[in-house]
Scaffold this motif. Structure first.
Motif, PDB file in Angstrom:
ATOM      1  N   ALA A 158     -46.666  -2.915 -40.281  1.00  0.00           N
ATOM      2  CA  ALA A 158     -45.297  -2.799 -40.349  1.00  0.00           C
ATOM      3  C   ALA A 158     -45.158  -1.816 -41.724  1.00  0.00           C
ATOM      4  O   ALA A 158     -44.249  -0.778 -41.961  1.00  0.00           O
ATOM      5  CB  ALA A 158     -44.238  -3.729 -40.285  1.00  0.00           C
ATOM      6  N   THR A 159     -45.793  -2.057 -42.912  1.00  0.00           N
ATOM      7  CA  THR A 159     -45.942  -1.452 -43.948  1.00  0.00           C
ATOM      8  C   THR A 159     -46.302   0.176 -43.768  1.00  0.00           C
ATOM      9  O   THR A 159     -45.609   0.796 -44.568  1.00  0.00           O
ATOM     10  CB  THR A 159     -46.959  -2.186 -45.032  1.00  0.00           C
ATOM     11  OG1 THR A 159     -46.634  -3.462 -45.238  1.00  0.00           O
ATOM     12  CG2 THR A 159     -46.739  -1.502 -46.617  1.00  0.00           C
ATOM     13  N   ARG A 180     -40.080  -5.521 -42.459  1.00  0.00           N
ATOM     14  CA  ARG A 180     -41.384  -5.444 -42.690  1.00  0.00           C
ATOM     15  C   ARG A 180     -41.274  -6.979 -43.435  1.00  0.00           C
ATOM     16  O   ARG A 180     -42.441  -7.607 -43.270  1.00  0.00           O
ATOM     17  CB  ARG A 180     -41.774  -4.427 -43.703  1.00  0.00           C
ATOM     18  CG  ARG A 180     -43.233  -4.676 -44.088  1.00  0.00           C
ATOM     19  CD  ARG A 180     -42.774  -5.162 -45.610  1.00  0.00           C
ATOM     20  NE  ARG A 180     -44.482  -5.413 -45.969  1.00  0.00           N
ATOM     21  CZ  ARG A 180     -44.701  -6.232 -47.053  1.00  0.00           C
ATOM     22  NH1 ARG A 180     -43.631  -6.411 -48.042  1.00  0.00           N
ATOM     23  NH2 ARG A 180     -45.926  -6.460 -47.649  1.00  0.00           N
TER      24      ARG A 180
END
Length: 313
Positions: free
Chosen positions: A167-168, A75
Motif C-alpha cells: 500500500a505504501t 495504508r
C-alpha cells in the motif's frame, strides 16, 4: 532524485543502530504488560509519538501533513494492525519468535506481487520464499495434537505488514516519512482508544492479561516505560529512515535482520528467555530468505519502518 550521496558503510551503521534501539525498547514491554493494558499502552504511546513528530516537523525536519489523508490513513491500517498483534504476542511468546514472524513480511510481499500485481520473479526468489516458509514452520513448530493458534499470530502480523508495504508503494509513494509515521502511530492510538471502550476496566493479573485488560491506573513506572518505548521507537525508526537515505534499498534491508539477534540477546539478558535449536535454525532460514529477496528486488521493504520516498529535484 535523492540528493543525499550514497554511503553504504554509514547506511549499515545507521540500520544496525536503529535495530539495536528497537531490540532494547521492545524488550521493555514486559515491564508494562505484567500490570498494564495493551490498549492503554498503544493509545498513550501513540499520542506521545505523534506529539514528538509534531515537534520534529515544527523544527523543520519533514512535513507532518499528508498529501492524501485517505491514502495515509488507509495504508496505516495494515502496519498498525500488525504492530497491535506484535506487541500483544510479546507478552506470551519469546520475543525472538515474535520478531521472526514479523520478518516473514518480505515473503508475503513477493507472493502477493506475483499473484495480484502480475510481477514476474525468477527461480532464486521463489526458492527463497520456500526457504522462508520452512523457517517459519521451524519457529512455530506446530503440533497437530496441541495446535496453538497464538503461535501463528506473528506470521499473520507479517502478512498484514506486507499489505502495508504494498500500500505504501501504490498509494503513498509521494508522502514523506514524518507524515507516514504520524499516520501509523495515530492509527495505533485510535486502535487503543477503541479497545479501551470495548474491554472492561481492570482484568486478569499477570502477563497473560495484557490483551484482556482495559483501563488500569497508570503508575509513575508505567508512564516512564511507555515514554521510553515511544522515544525509543522514534529514534529507532529515524535511524532506519536515515539508513535508507544513505544506501541502496536492497543492500540496506539486509541489515534489518540484525533485529533477530539484538532482540533475542536482550530477551536473554533481561528476562532469561531462550530459543530452542530448531527455532534458531528457523530464524536463520527466515533471515537468509529475506536477504536473498532484498538483494534481488529493486524496492526492498523495511519491516519496522517505511522506506523514505525519494524527493524529486
Amino acid at each position: 532524485m535523492n540528493d543525499t550521496p550514497l554511503r553504504p558503510g554509514m547506511a549499515a551503521v545507521s540500520i544496525l543502530a536503529g535495530m539495536f534501539a528497537l531490540g532494547i525498547t521492545d524488550n521493555f514491554v514486559p515491564y508494562i504488560s505484567e500490570t498494564g493494558s495493551l490498549w492503554q499502552f498503544h493509545m498513550v504511546r501513540g499520542v506521545m509519538a505523534v506529539a514528538l513528530l509534531v515537534v520534529v516537523a515544527g523544527v523543520g525536519v519533514g512535513v507532518i501533513r499528508p498529501i492524501s489523508w485517505a491514502a495515509v490513513l488507509g495504508r496505516s491500517l495494515f502496519p498498525a494492525s500488525a504492530m497491535l498483534i506484535y506487541f500483544g504476542c510479546l507478552s506470551v511468546l519469546p520475543i525472538g519468535v515474535v520478531v521472526a514472524g514479523l520478518f516473514t513480511a518480505p515473503l508475503f510481499v513477493l507472493l502477493m506481487s506475483v499473484l495480484f500485481l502480475g510481477e514476474r520473479v525468477g527461480v532464486v526468489r521463489l526458492f527463497a520464499v520456500l526457504i522462508g516458509f520452512v523457517g517459519a514452520m521451524l519457529v512455530i513448530q506446530p503440533d497437530p495434537k496441541a495446535l496453538d493458534p497464538v503461535a501463528f499470530l506473528p506470521v499473520f502480523a507479517g502478512f498484514l505488514y506486507a499489505i502495508g508495504a504494498l500500500a505504501t508503494r501504490r498509494w503513498c509513494a509521494d508522502e514523506g516519512a514524518v507524515a507516514l509515521s504520524a499516520g501509523f502511530f495515530g492509527m495505533l492510538a485510535i486502535f487503543g482508544a477503541i479497545g479501551l471502550m470495548i474491554v472492561p476496566a481492570g482484568g486478569p493479573v499477570g502477563f497473560d492479561g495484557f490483551v484482556q485488560r482495559g483501563w488500569v491506573p497508570l503508575t509513575a513506572e508505567m508512564w516512564f516505560w511507555i515514554a521510553v518505548q515511544a522515544v525509543g521507537s522514534i529514534i529507532g525508526i529515524g535511524l532506519i529512515f536515515r539508513g535508507y537515505l544513505l544506501g541502496e534499498a536492497g543492500f540496506v534491508a539486509v541489515f534489518e535482520y540484525s533485529l533477530l539477534v539484538f532482540a533475542s540477546f536482550w530477551a536473554w539478558f533481561l528476562w532469561g528467555q531462550t530459543v530452542g535449536g530448531l527455532a534458531l535454525a528457523g530464524m536463520g532460514l527466515i533471515a537468509v530468505s529475506g536477504t536473498v529477496i532484498s538483494l534481488r528486488t529493486e524496492e526492498a521493504i523495511s519491516v519496522r519502518a517505511v522506506k523514505v520516498p525519494e524527493e524529486e529535484t
